[in-house]
Design an enzyme around this catalytic site. Structure first.
Site, PDB file in Angstrom:
ATOM      1  CG  ASP A 494      -2.002  -0.941   1.211  1.00 23.40           C
ATOM      2  OD1 ASP A 494      -2.525  -1.159   0.124  1.00 23.40           O
ATOM      3  OD2 ASP A 494      -2.352  -1.486   2.268  1.00 23.40           O
TER       4      ASP A 494
HETATM    5  C1  BGC Z   1       0.468   0.990   6.277  1.00 20.69           C
HETATM    6  C2  BGC Z   1       0.190  -0.301   5.562  1.00 20.69           C
HETATM    7  C3  BGC Z   1      -1.274  -0.540   5.502  1.00 20.69           C
HETATM    8  C4  BGC Z   1      -2.019   0.668   5.013  1.00 20.69           C
HETATM    9  C5  BGC Z   1      -3.491   0.428   5.168  1.00 20.69           C
HETATM   10  C6  BGC Z   1      -0.275   2.105   5.631  1.00 20.69           C
HETATM   11  O1  BGC Z   1      -0.020   3.296   6.272  1.00 20.69           O
HETATM   12  O2  BGC Z   1       1.846   1.235   6.308  1.00 20.69           O
HETATM   13  O3  BGC Z   1       0.837  -1.360   6.191  1.00 20.69           O
HETATM   14  O4  BGC Z   1      -1.551  -1.586   4.635  1.00 20.69           O
HETATM   15  O5  BGC Z   1      -1.652   1.849   5.679  1.00 20.69           O
HETATM   16  O6  BGC Z   1      -4.301   1.459   4.854  1.00 20.69           O
HETATM   17  C1  NOJ Z   2      -1.189  -4.177   5.628  1.00 21.55           C
HETATM   18  C2  NOJ Z   2      -2.416  -4.258   4.822  1.00 21.55           C
HETATM   19  O1  NOJ Z   2      -3.457  -4.833   5.569  1.00 21.55           O
HETATM   20  C3  NOJ Z   2      -2.216  -5.063   3.587  1.00 21.55           C
HETATM   21  O2  NOJ Z   2      -3.358  -5.011   2.800  1.00 21.55           O
HETATM   22  C4  NOJ Z   2      -0.998  -4.599   2.845  1.00 21.55           C
HETATM   23  O3  NOJ Z   2      -0.804  -5.482   1.769  1.00 21.55           O
HETATM   24  C5  NOJ Z   2       0.229  -4.565   3.701  1.00 21.55           C
HETATM   25  N1  NOJ Z   2      -0.033  -3.798   4.872  1.00 21.55           N
HETATM   26  C6  NOJ Z   2       1.454  -4.026   2.980  1.00 21.55           C
HETATM   27  O4  NOJ Z   2       1.374  -2.659   2.743  1.00 21.55           O
END
Ligand code: BGC
Ligand code: NOJ
Length: 829
Positions: A494
């Site tokens: 993300d």
């Molecule tokens: C986080 C990710 C997460 C995402 C979800 C980000 O700020 O670093 O791990 O998947 O937010 O919205």
């Molecule tokens: C957490 C999120 O839940 C997941 O959807 C995502 O793939 C990972 N972070 C990596 O950013």
């Protein structure tokens, strides 16, 4: 340093100090009613949806951290203490917390008085049962008092923590005997209520928080009523309604008393919301009366120790059955306890809650994630396939007819969240993987014919197969200049936001799209994801397999041609010599290349590329795995990228905003460590696979709990990487795709017991030192008792396989389908 130990025979983790390095929590409930409970009894409850149906209030990011929950206070002649130490924090003479499968037992002892509290949510029950056993272990008679407390949340947790101008004036309760009802907004627009009861007469109560605490300057650690040993019998009217029971107890030496408290939730049909009559003992200030029939029935269900014991037994039996579907006995105890108990348990929790409510996820931010919930199914599907099927249909129903998906949806409404929207490039592929996993587990090909609407055509007749078709072609129809999938808003990571270019605080990296791409549909048509390319070539064969099974040979060949083309494009444009690139950014520049100054190598595409055998003929797989070992491997696991970003790269987005070593910027993201474990096992390198597994599997981190900080029985999303000051420190425990993926990695790749469309593959990839192992696997109605022998001490290679003494070619055990038990013997060599 350890803060407890595993009690494998009882399937519990036993914590021996309340001062764990972080609250170590457990989850109660696995159907509709859920509670989070820490080792000091902090936490909260909700029904179905942690945002829209929050039952008790909890303050995240509090100081101290874990404050608020359901607490019992004991006033023993002026000494005030809690069985779980917090919130008063009077030193206890003895303390123990046992987190088990769906229950938690907290024991405290002070001045000869022992309090043992068992918390659990029974099966098929919308409430938390709290059984308190008080025992006088001293030599003198003892008189003392016990107070309970639960603080109600005004249902919508987001609104509850923001809309004070209204909420301070809406709170309503009713009190009948020993039961306190929370009925805020019930008369008007809600049909649900909550209650907190105890199975005994009480000597007083409180329902107004300030009255219970005695002053707005007091906290939960200092309630005036408890100190004064005098409840104020308050009746809440607005402000913050709570529920507190007061009970005086006298115990002879050796005597025990059991009190059973229930925190319950119930809904009434619209036409049965109100009771016709007002009971004489009812305290209310309303003209209407809540219809309490459901609460009465719920209270009756667990109002004696015998009934509680039976409920607990039922819960234990449920878990024993769930955990007997797949069981192993390997030479490593830590592997056994992960596989047989904790990893499977965590898979249930992530299946239930996706990424919504933990001590790191506030329950108000995200509902169920499309990619998250699809991946969660991979680790859960063998436990209760019917629930996986239902979930698959719910998720698929939030898909759009062009194959795009809502990124998240609310479990209560099952509707996609419009404020987040879609265009995450990886989302559709996870659905192919999860539907295939479901069919491989069950053999239920019928799911493909199930009627599953699209979000933009809710009344249309569509099948699950159509969803898979549009998922596959959503990738094929959205390729960039190198014939690789467009990165869109983001892929699995993300935080790689190639269309964002954000220089304005407050913009969401993931949902903001640069106006510069507006004309192109919102995101760059140049930026490409090598990760999605590799995920496509990894998942594509399952789709082809499905088409072949259905006799759609032409469509299968067409899909296979797309996979072959993607492999070719990846090898031609995205192999960097020793590993695969991560992406092409919106400027058409390489990301994750040796030519880059920082972030030269990324973990995400590599495992799927290796397992898709991209460039295997020229040794790309082994070169890639060796590069990972060389650049990403460190003491506590594999970092996500290397070197960490030290500058803000506007063209990459959120990833470069994290200090090096945390989260997606070179943190040890345990989720994608699993993909490398799978790839190493796939390539036959059992030592490496096991090395990486044992670096992150929680049971292996137990000895260094002081560094790791989070629970040693469950995975966290992240461990501080080698660039972090807090190297080795875990974060974001419980709700992570790591649970499912490491279940897959250890069970299907290392131990090698893997459901396929046409049977059960048995093809382990283990440390050479192992003499072998045994496994039991219930599969499609039969039970397979598997023995693996490793006389030559190899990592991988099935020399012979027999089923009930009869040799089978290859390593797939055919489905017997007779409901019986079968002996499978595999000799490696
Ligand atoms: C986080 C990710 C997460 C995402 C979800 C980000 O700020 O670093 O791990 O998947 O937010 O919205
Ligand atoms: C957490 C999120 O839940 C997941 O959807 C995502 O793939 C990972 N972070 C990596 O950013």
């Amino acid at each position: 340093m350890k803060f407890g130990h595993f009690d494998d025979s009882r399937k519990e983790y036993v914590i021996n100090t309340p001062r764990t390095p972080y609250p170590w929590i457990n989850y109660l409930g696995n159907q509709g009613f859920f509670s989070l409970i820490s080792n000091t009894a902090g936490g909260y409850s909700f029904y179905m949806d942690a945002r829209l149906r929050r039952i008790t209030r909890y303050r995240y990011n509090n100081v101290p951290l874990d404050m608020g929950g359901r607490y019992f206070y004991i006033n023993d002649n002026g000494t005030v203490w809690n069985p779980g130490w917090s919130p008063v924090k009077t030193e206890l003479d003895e303390y123990e917390c046992r987190h088990g499968m769906g229950y938690t037992i907290i024991k405290g002892k002070k001045n000869g008085l022992k309090a043992e509290v068992t918390f659990f949510v029974p099966q098929n029950y919308d409430g938390e049962v709290q059984q308190v056993v008080l025992t006088n272990e001293g030599t003198e008679a003892k008189s003392f008092s016990i107070f309970s407390i639960a603080e109600w949340c005004l249902w919508d947790a987001q609104d509850d923590c923001t809309n004070f101008q209204r909420n301070f004036s809406t709170g309503r309760v009713e009190i009948e005997g020993s039961t306190i009802y929370h009925v805020t907004e019930y008369r008007d627009r809600r049909n649900h209520y909550a209650f907190y009861t105890v199975n005994d007469e009480i000597d007083g109560y409180d329902t107004d928080r300030d009255a219970f605490l005695g002053s707005i300057y007091n906290g939960w650690d200092n309630p005036e009523t408890v100190k004064a040993d005098k409840p104020s019998n308050s009746f809440a009217d607005g402000w913050s309604p709570v529920a507190s029971h007061y009970k005086k107890v006298t115990l002879a030496p050796g005597e025990s008393k059991t009190l059973i408290y229930i925190l319950g939730y119930a809904e009434n049909p619209q036409d049965k919301k109100f009771a016709a009559e007002k009971p004489a003992n009812l305290l209310t200030r309303e003209a209407w009366v809540l219809n309490k029939e459901k609460a009465y029935a719920m209270i009756d269900k667990y109002n004696t120790p015998e009934k509680v014991a039976a409920g607990l037994e039922e819960l234990k039996t449920t878990w024993n059955n769930l955990l007997s579907i797949f069981k192993v006995d390997t030479p490593d105890d830590k592997v056994n306890r992960m596989v047989n108990i904790w990893n499977q348990y965590q898979c249930m929790v992530t299946f239930n809650l996706s990424r919504s409510a933990s001590y790191f996820e506030s329950g108000i931010g995200r509902g169920m994630g499309f990619r998250d919930s699809n991946q969660d199914i991979l680790g859960f599907v063998h436990q209760i396939p019917e629930r996986a099927r239902e979930r698959l249909i719910d998720i698929a129903s939030t898909q759009l007819s062009d194959g795009g998906c809502y990124h998240q949806y609310q479990p209560l409404t099952k509707k996609g969240n419009a404020d987040i929207g879609g265009d995450f490039s990886d989302d559709p592929l996870w659905m192919i993987l999860s539907v295939a996993a479901y069919i491989k587990e069950t053999g239920d090909w019928g799911i493909l014919d199930a009627n599953v609407p699209f979000d933009d055509d809710p009344d249309g007749k569509h099948t699950m197969l159509e969803h898979l078709d549009v998922s596959f072609y959503h990738i094929v129809n959205n390729l960039g200049p190198h014939g690789l999938p467009l990165a869109m808003r983001a892929d699995w990571n993300d935080c790689i936001n190639l269309s964002c270019f954000s220089d304005t605080p407050g913009e969401s990296f993931q949902t903001y799209t640069n106006p510069k791409f507006k004309a192109e549909g919102g995101y760059s048509k140049i930026a490409e994801s090598v990760f999605v390319a590799a995920l496509f070539t990894y998942t594509g064969p399952a789709y082809v397999g499905i088409l072949e099974h259905l006799g759609k040979a032409d469509e299968a060949a067409k899909a296979q041609a797309e996979i072959d083309k993607m492999k070719k494009n990846t090898m031609e444009s995205a192999f960097d010599g020793d590993w695969f690139l991560r992406a092409y950014d919106a400027n058409g520049e390489k990301m994750g290349s040796k030519e880059c100054e920082e972030g030269k190598i990324f973990i995400e595409p590599q495992g799927f590329a290796v397992m898709s055998e991209i460039g295997k003929d020229v040794g790309a797989d082994i070169k890639t795995l060796n590069s990972i070992d060389k650049y990403l491997n460190c003491e506590y696991g594999l970092v996500l990228n290397n070197p960490a970003f030290t500058k803000y790269y506007i063209q990459y987005g959120e990833i470069s905003t994290y200090p090096g070593g945390y989260k997606e910027n070179a943190g040890i993201f345990t989720h994608n460590n699993a993909w490398i474990i799978c790839a190493e096992a796939y390539a036959g390198r059992g030592e490496k696979a096991f090395e990486y597994y044992s670096k992150i599997a929680p049971a292996f981190t137990e000895e260094t709990s002081d560094i790791h900080k989070t629970e040693p029985y469950v995975y966290g999303q992240m461990i501080g990487g080698k660039d972090a000051k807090n190297f080795g420190q875990g974060k974001n425990s419980w709700l992570t795709g790591t649970a499912a993926w490491n279940m897959v990695a250890i069970s299907q790749y290392i131990l090698g017991v893997k459901p396929e469309f046409d049977g059960l593959r048995v093809d382990p990839s283990i440390p050479a030192a192992w003499d072998g192992f045994t496994a039991t696997r219930q599969f499609r109605g039969d039970t397979y008792e598997i023995t693996i022998k490793n006389p030559d001490h190899v990592n991988k290679g099935v020399k012979s396989l027999t089923v009930d003494g009869v040799a089978v070619d290859g390593c797939i055990v055919p489905v017997a389908g007779d409901g019986k038990s079968h002996k499978v013997e595999v000799v490696l060599g």
